[in-house]
Design an enzyme around this catalytic site. Structure first.
Site, PDB file in Angstrom:
ATOM      1  N   HIS A  94      49.596  34.405  40.659  1.00 39.60           N
ATOM      2  CA  HIS A  94      50.083  33.896  39.382  1.00 39.60           C
ATOM      3  C   HIS A  94      51.481  33.361  39.656  1.00 39.60           C
ATOM      4  O   HIS A  94      52.295  34.046  40.275  1.00 39.60           O
ATOM      5  CB  HIS A  94      50.118  35.003  38.325  1.00 39.60           C
ATOM      6  CG  HIS A  94      50.288  34.454  36.950  1.00 39.60           C
ATOM      7  ND1 HIS A  94      49.224  34.025  36.182  1.00 39.60           N
ATOM      8  CD2 HIS A  94      51.398  34.234  36.224  1.00 39.60           C
ATOM      9  CE1 HIS A  94      49.681  33.580  35.024  1.00 39.60           C
ATOM     10  NE2 HIS A  94      50.998  33.697  35.026  1.00 39.60           N
ATOM     11  N   SER A 106      36.789  42.186  48.614  1.00 36.76           N
ATOM     12  CA  SER A 106      37.448  42.486  47.341  1.00 36.76           C
ATOM     13  C   SER A 106      38.018  41.225  46.713  1.00 36.76           C
ATOM     14  O   SER A 106      37.272  40.428  46.184  1.00 36.76           O
ATOM     15  CB  SER A 106      38.487  43.598  47.426  1.00 36.76           C
ATOM     16  OG  SER A 106      38.759  44.047  46.105  1.00 36.76           O
ATOM     17  N   CYS A 123      38.870  45.330  52.114  1.00 31.86           N
ATOM     18  CA  CYS A 123      38.340  46.477  52.824  1.00 31.86           C
ATOM     19  C   CYS A 123      37.637  45.982  54.085  1.00 31.86           C
ATOM     20  O   CYS A 123      37.562  44.785  54.328  1.00 31.86           O
ATOM     21  CB  CYS A 123      37.394  47.280  51.924  1.00 31.86           C
ATOM     22  SG  CYS A 123      35.989  46.350  51.312  1.00 31.86           S
TER      23      CYS A 123
END
Length: 121
Positions: free
Chosen positions: A74, A69, A89
């Protein structure tokens, strides 16, 4: 590179890290190296990354696309704050990736939300 099939099951971590020295949140290359190391240590396969600095003394936004994934960050150096998003996953271990990131950034605080992701049924 061969694709490893993963079931659509995983853990999604949203972490607000604070109390971080601002200089740790401004170095684009260092943050990319950190997230790559965290992903690999967690057992994930990095497919691609893109990191962007908003300019001298400003924050960074960056993402690694993973076979499992993603990991993104940030930063707001002026607030000593970083928002980290880790979704993995398969057998990858997102909490291990987060622990590596928290330790490297020397975050004083971590507010964590953990969500189990899976299809209905």
């Amino acid at each position: 590179m061969t694709a490893t099939p993963h079931l659509p099951l995983g853990i999604h971590l949203l972490a607000d890290l604070s109390g971080i020295a601002p200089e740790r949140l401004r170095d684009c290359a260092a943050l990319e190296r950190l997230l790559r190391a965290a992903a690999v240590s967690a057992g994930a396969q990095v497919l691609h990354g893109h990191f962007h600095s908003f300019g001298a003394g400003q924050g960074i936004t960056g993402v690694l696309l993973l076979a499992e994934s993603h990991i993104s960050i940030h930063t707001w150096p002026e607030c000593s704050f970083a928002a980290v998003d880790i979704f993995m996953c398969g057998p990858a271990r997102p909490q291990l990736a987060l622990d590596i990131i928290k330790d490297a950034l020397q975050a004083a605080h971590c507010q964590l939300q953990s969500v189990r992701r899976a299809p209905p049924g």
